[in-house]
Scaffold this active site. Structure first.
Site, PDB file in Angstrom:
ATOM      1  N   HIS A 208       8.797   0.707  -8.435  1.00  0.00           N
ATOM      2  CA  HIS A 208       7.331   0.766  -9.144  1.00  0.00           C
ATOM      3  C   HIS A 208       7.205   1.289 -10.521  1.00  0.00           C
ATOM      4  O   HIS A 208       8.188   2.124 -10.846  1.00  0.00           O
ATOM      5  CB  HIS A 208       6.562   1.685  -8.222  1.00  0.00           C
ATOM      6  CG  HIS A 208       5.037   1.435  -8.329  1.00  0.00           C
ATOM      7  ND1 HIS A 208       4.355   2.520  -8.898  1.00  0.00           N
ATOM      8  CD2 HIS A 208       4.116   0.828  -7.914  1.00  0.00           C
ATOM      9  CE1 HIS A 208       3.080   2.020  -9.135  1.00  0.00           C
ATOM     10  NE2 HIS A 208       2.886   1.044  -8.247  1.00  0.00           N
ATOM     11  N   SER A 411      10.084  -5.467   6.950  1.00  0.00           N
ATOM     12  CA  SER A 411       9.127  -5.536   5.922  1.00  0.00           C
ATOM     13  C   SER A 411       8.029  -6.460   6.438  1.00  0.00           C
ATOM     14  O   SER A 411       8.250  -7.445   7.329  1.00  0.00           O
ATOM     15  CB  SER A 411       9.513  -6.240   4.472  1.00  0.00           C
ATOM     16  OG  SER A 411       8.596  -6.536   3.772  1.00  0.00           O
TER      17      SER A 411
END
Length: 490
Positions: A208, A411
């Site tokens: 991120h 995921s």
């Protein structure tokens, strides 16, 4: 490795009982195929030969980042009330109409929300009675301040719940409820920097952006590590870079779900790599960024564990993502032994300063406490299973329609070719990067909603590429050749 699930008459793959999440295939990144079908190679590549002529100069240009519109063109001005407004009530009527229109806009935009990991399936009507209070948890959550309108009792209850989830005893941890996931990363990396002042920050290139923001803010030396096609950190490259800086301690950001591909870094392999490079536990600090999947993985059978029984320093998650909170917030947990290096007593608070922010939203802990009590571990487990099933359904339907798509195991982030039309991207609020976009399947995303999206995408796509002059992009470099259905790979 996968089984079949019948949903609305269509088969979707789900994780089988014998799925091994540690069986990762390190597929090399293939060359990108340009929109005209040619291979695109990087500068200096030996394959960059006869087929690459002057025409490729324009094709190899980087995609221009498309930014949103300037909000100043639609902002709502703040104006002074008229002198007689107390009698006419015109201002109140005007504001009521603005809010009513805004609510209608929110309802409409929520219907077409797929690209960002926010759980919009919540009802906090019971907490409306508390909105009249200015609840502020300024200072250390474990030490009351002189400001009496706080919610520390709720905050510590939430922190204890997460401490149990990540296997650390009450007397061994310290934490707080942050204002967002970024604050959790900023705090975790700051703790690492204070514990190891001359440490180098390592993070995969798909970490991120807040990880690299932290490096800039704290003036830390930062090393970006390459990733596999899945988006997971490439521990072979990590090893090379560790050995090149063996004289300095290592501060590592481990992704429990990357932003774009939802890839989970192999925590055990990261620790093993550190040990193989001669780093003892007093010479490394691991922060786990679990913004979304940090709360999902504990409820997936045989998923790798994030636990303080392993030599990690901190874990953070977002509260407004999988939990579902109407305001941004997060949870940061670290070891109590580490927090003393950055905490200071503040007399006029009658508390201790150990957080990034001073004033902290005291409503957020109550919302989190309310949801954790209502759902419990079993409720979250059901929601995780639903998200994974629906994500597999979406991935299968995309592939059936001839659209390149990938879904990492563990995921709920489905990666696929970037839609050609930016209006379509904005309508469905998709997150895009380069030639790929993604949908994050959250608890509020139903099969009906996915079908509406798929049907519209297939219909629009048939017009985007109907004349053959423009071809669907090759995304093999992003998702691997097996998941790419471009002209070269299907």
């Amino acid at each position: 490795m996968v089984g079949s699930l019948e949903t609305n008459g269509l088969a979707a793959e789900i994780l089988s009982e014998n799925f091994d999440p540690t069986a990762i295939v390190a597929e090399p990144v293939p060359a990108e195929v340009l929109s005209n079908g040619d291979l695109g190679y990087g500068e200096g590549d030996e394959n960059n030969n006869n087929n690459n002529n002057n025409d490729n100069k324009t094709q190899e240009k980087k995609r221009e980042i498309v930014l949103g519109r300037n909000v100043h063109t639609t902002c709502l001005a703040v104006t002074e009330p008229e002198a007689n407004d107390e009698f006419t009530g015109d201002k109140d009527a005007y504001m009521a109409s603005v809010l009513a229109r805004y609510r209608k806009t929110l309802l409409e935009r929520t219907k077409y929300h797929l690209g960002y990991p926010y759980n919009l399936d919540f009802d906090y009507g019971a907490l409306g009675q508390l909105q009249h209070f200015s609840i502020n948890n300024l200072g250390d959550p474990f030490i009351e301040s002189n400001y009496g309108v706080h919610s520390r009792q709720f905050e510590v209850g939430v922190l204890d719940w997460f401490a149990r989830l990540w296997e650390i005893e009450k007397n061994d941890y310290w934490g707080y409820i942050t204002n967002c996931g970024t604050e959790g990363n900023l705090h975790g990396i700051l703790v690492g920097r204070e514990v190891l002042p001359d440490g180098i920050l390592y993070g995969s290139k798909e970490s991120h952006y807040s990880v690299f923001k932290a490096a800039r803010m704290y003036r830390m030396e930062c090393v970006k590590v390459e990733t596999l096609v899945s988006g997971e950190i490439d521990c072979a490259d990590f090893k090379v870079k560790l050995l090149a800086n063996k004289d300095k301690p290592a501060i590592i950001n481990v992704n429990i779900g990357t932003t774009v591909k939802g890839a989970v870094d192999d925590l055990d392999l990261v620790i093993q790599t550190l040990e193989e490079c001669g780093f003892t536990q007093d010479r490394f600090y691991i922060h786990c960024d679990g913004a979304l999947f940090g709360l999902m993985m504990p409820f997936v059978k045989r998923a790798p564990k994030v636990s303080f029984k392993k030599p990690i320093g901190s874990v953070s998650v977002s509260g407004h993502k999988f939990v579902g909170c109407p305001m941004p917030c997060g949870v940061q947990i670290t070891r109590l032994e580490h927090i003393n290096v950055l905490s200071r007593n503040v007399e006029y608070l009658a508390s201790r300063d150990a957080t990034i922010m001073g004033s902290r939203n005291g409503h957020a802990p109550i919302f989190l406490w309310y949801t954790l009590n209502r759902k419990g571990y079993k409720g979250f487990q059901k929601e995780v299973q639903k998200c994974l099933r629906n994500a597999h359904y979406l991935k299968d339907r995309l592939l059936e329609a001839g659209i390149s798509a990938m879904l990492n195991e563990l995921s709920s982030t489905v990666v696929f070719e970037r839609p050609l039309d930016e209006d379509f991207v904005r309508r469905w609020q998709l997150a895009c990067q380069g030639n790929i976009a993604h949908v994050v399947v959250m608890p509020n995303v139903t099969i009906d909603k996915l079908n509406d999206f798929l049907n519209e995408l297939v219909e629009k796509r048939s017009t985007w590429y109907q004349d053959g002059k423009v071809k669907p992009p090759c995304i093999a470099a992003d998702v691997g050749t097996a998941s790419c259905l471009c002209g070269l790979h299907k």
